[in-house]
Design an enzyme around this catalytic site. Structure first.
Site, mmCIF file in Angstrom:
data_model
loop_
_atom_site.group_PDB
_atom_site.id
_atom_site.type_symbol
_atom_site.label_atom_id
_atom_site.label_comp_id
_atom_site.label_asym_id
_atom_site.label_seq_id
_atom_site.Cartn_x
_atom_site.Cartn_y
_atom_site.Cartn_z
ATOM 1 C CG HIS A 29 22.710 -15.656 -24.047
ATOM 2 N ND1 HIS A 29 23.054 -16.655 -25.812
ATOM 3 C CD2 HIS A 29 22.518 -14.841 -24.750
ATOM 4 C CE1 HIS A 29 23.604 -15.521 -26.491
ATOM 5 N NE2 HIS A 29 22.669 -15.063 -26.152
ATOM 6 C CG PHE B 137 19.099 -8.170 -17.977
ATOM 7 C CD1 PHE B 137 18.264 -8.940 -18.340
ATOM 8 C CD2 PHE B 137 19.477 -8.521 -16.703
ATOM 9 C CE1 PHE B 137 17.843 -10.129 -17.569
ATOM 10 C CE2 PHE B 137 18.760 -9.406 -15.535
ATOM 11 C CZ PHE B 137 18.087 -11.025 -16.731
ATOM 12 N NE ARG B 138 18.316 -5.723 -25.256
ATOM 13 C CZ ARG B 138 18.729 -6.746 -26.244
ATOM 14 N NH1 ARG B 138 20.470 -6.341 -26.420
ATOM 15 N NH2 ARG B 138 18.442 -7.172 -26.957
ATOM 16 C CG ASN C 264 25.028 -7.635 -27.141
ATOM 17 O OD1 ASN C 264 24.354 -7.814 -25.791
ATOM 18 N ND2 ASN C 264 23.610 -7.635 -27.948
ATOM 19 C CG HIS D 50 25.571 -14.164 -32.555
ATOM 20 N ND1 HIS D 50 24.417 -14.243 -32.153
ATOM 21 C CD2 HIS D 50 26.044 -14.534 -33.876
ATOM 22 C CE1 HIS D 50 23.567 -14.025 -33.275
ATOM 23 N NE2 HIS D 50 24.304 -14.464 -34.365
ATOM 24 C CG ASP E 278 20.029 -14.516 -27.308
ATOM 25 O OD1 ASP E 278 20.538 -13.977 -26.393
ATOM 26 O OD2 ASP E 278 19.636 -15.080 -28.564
ATOM 27 C CG HIS F 234 14.606 -5.295 -29.815
ATOM 28 N ND1 HIS F 234 15.955 -4.883 -29.173
ATOM 29 C CD2 HIS F 234 14.978 -6.976 -29.613
ATOM 30 C CE1 HIS F 234 17.025 -5.398 -29.784
ATOM 31 N NE2 HIS F 234 16.635 -7.044 -29.997
HETATM 32 C C1 NCD Z 1 19.803 -10.169 -29.186
HETATM 33 C C2 NCD Z 1 20.087 -8.657 -28.864
HETATM 34 O O1 NCD Z 1 19.137 -7.842 -29.244
HETATM 35 O O2 NCD Z 1 20.845 -8.308 -27.810
HETATM 36 N N1 NCD Z 1 19.425 -10.325 -30.339
HETATM 37 C C3 NCD Z 1 19.236 -11.728 -30.749
HETATM 38 O O3 NCD Z 1 18.337 -11.470 -32.199
HETATM 39 N N2 NCD Z 1 19.590 -13.306 -30.459
HETATM 40 C C4 NCD Z 1 21.569 -10.575 -29.555
HETATM 41 C C5 NCD Z 1 22.424 -11.648 -29.804
HETATM 42 O O4 NCD Z 1 22.294 -12.929 -29.114
HETATM 43 O O5 NCD Z 1 22.517 -12.008 -31.604
HETATM 44 ZN ZN ZN Z 2 21.778 -12.964 -27.255
HETATM 45 ZN ZN ZN Z 3 23.713 -14.121 -30.080
#
Ligand code: NCD
Ligand code: ZN
Ligand code: ZN
Ligand code: ZN
Length: 420
Positions: free
Chosen positions: A55, A58-59, A89, A173, A287, A291
């Site tokens: 999970h 990598f944006r 996403n 999620h 996860d 940011h």
């Molecule tokens: C994740 C993200 O920033 O892409 N953010 C988070 O708080 N976990 C998205 C996600 O996994 O819900």
């Molecule tokens: Zn996530």
């Molecule tokens: Zn999530």
């Protein structure tokens, strides 16, 4: 044998002083003694399978100011993660075959570790087409980073049935958008109030009902009240993150601790830890959701949710092993074997035929996590100054990639996805 790695190897659930023989990037033999063209001797150090972080965000494409496949994968590698499964996403979201192929092209040219790519589930997506190339499907039941929110599962009933037929995993999620409150948030307690425990537990209930035929995987389980819903059910796999195990709202993290689902109270955290020891979770995944510091310095209510973690996943868990809070076999199962099994990868075990992804670890040589020495583009960590055990050496498909903690190998990451 082309290459022989000798050490205290984790094979079939226990440690053995032996040799791992490698040919063409795969493990060809495991034996007490082996001859090789090249031999790497690690003495009494532990030789473990490389970890699979199932999970990460990598944006790329679209949010490369936060991270990209180059920086994210380098962070992974330094943390002993030789394969990452990347979430959809991004911008654009990975919901079409062309977006998936575009992302695969980017990852193939930039990633230093192997990868699998999730496809996003939403109404109208070509599930059979995506299933041929994605590692799994991802469904967002509550709003979080990105635009893939599906508040009403009726809207994807057809697509969920198609995922079931495809044999791919449906990762979810699980937060119930209808139970999410929208009060102004000033701190971690406020974020938690807006996303209460029942918000998660109810979403787990709903998706279990709506996706009975699917191989369902519940991401980042965080609430005590969700636990009974996943333990009772053999058809459902689940994941826990280091931050929900190690951090809670009592910490002084401010926006850096703002994640979805939220950090909770101490008793939830302790219940998760107990559940981990009791064998509840299949996977520990980071996860990794970077940011920028600028974004995190906004007012609490506006700051985005998510924290980086791919590089600290293994070091933090090995520290728990060293401190005798977690058995090494329990860690290896959740970091390597189970993610490999669940997502059908030829990785995660030291056994003949598996990819020769290895990490070498010395549990006696810990260090402090230093945010400014990590490799994520975002440049910060919620674990700054906490102890961690980083791998000394990492091999990817038989190629030495990290030696004495430093990168040596060439970038050659590739799609690790196996057949469904
Ligand atoms: C994740 C993200 O920033 O892409 N953010 C988070 O708080 N976990 C998205 C996600 O996994 O819900
Ligand atoms: Zn996530
Ligand atoms: Zn999530
Ligand atoms: Zn480095």
């Amino acid at each position: 044998m082309e290459l022989v790695v000798e050490g205290n190897c984790y094979v079939s659930g226990r440690f053995e002083r032996c040799c791992v023989g490698i040919e063409d990037g795969r493990i060809a033999q495991v034996a007490k003694v082996l001859d090789g063209d090249r031999v790497m001797r690690f003495g009494s150090k532990l030789v473990l399978p490389g970890a699979i972080d199932s999970h990460v965000h990598f944006r790329e494409p679209g949010m490369t100011r936060k991270e990209d496949f180059g920086t994210g994968s380098l962070a992974a590698l330094h943390g002993g993660v030789t394969c990452v499964l990347e979430m959809p996403n991004t911008t654009p979201p990975t919901t079409t075959l062309s977006a998936l192929r575009e992302k695969k092209k980017l990852a193939s040219s930039k990633s230093i570790v192997d990868f699998g790519l999730f496809a996003g589930l939403r109404p109208g997506v070509d599930v059979p087409g995506l299933a041929k190339e994605a590692v799994g499907f991802k469904l967002y039941m509550a709003s979080t980073t990105g635009e893939l929110l599906i508040p009403d599962l009726d809207d994807v009933r057809v697509e969920i049935a198609a995922v079931a037929r495809s044999g791919r995993v449906l990762a979810v999620h699980a937060e119930d958008e209808s139970l999410r409150r929208k009060e102004v948030e000033r701190d971690l307690e406020g974020h938690l109030r807006n996303r209460p425990n029942e918000c998660e537990a109810n979403a787990v209930r709903k998706i279990k009902n709506a996706a009975k035929e699917c191989r369902l995987h519940i991401c980042h389980v965080s609430a005590k009240s969700s636990l009974q819903l996943i333990t009772n059910d053999k058809g459902v796999t689940s994941e826990v993150t280091p931050h929900h195990l190690l951090l809670d709202t009592a910490g002084k993290l401010g926006t850096l601790g703002k994640v979805n689902p939220p950090l909770r109270r101490r008793d939830d955290r302790q219940a998760l830890f107990q559940a981990l020891k009791n064998g509840t979770f299949d996977i520990i995944a980071s996860d990794h959701a970077p940011h920028t510091m600028d974004e995190k310095q906004e007012d609490f209510d506006y700051a985005p949710s998510g924290m980086p973690g791919v590089e600290t996943l293994v070091p933090l868990m090995l520290q728990l092993v060293r401190d005798r809070h977690l058995a090494i076999g329990d860690a290896m199962r959740r970091l390597c074997e189970r993610p490999g099994e669940i997502f059908g990868l030829n990785k995660g075990r030291i056994a003949v035929g598996f990819d020769a992804d290895l990490m070498v670890v010395d549990l006696m040589e810990g260090s402090l996590i230093k945010a400014d020495r990590l490799h994520s583009k975002c440049g910060w960590s919620a674990y700054d100054d906490m102890p961690g055990i980083f791998p000394k050496a990492v091999l990817l498909r038989g190629q030495m990639m990290i030696e004495d903690g430093h990168q040596v190998g060439e970038r050659a990451g590739r799609d690790a996805r196996g057949p469904a």
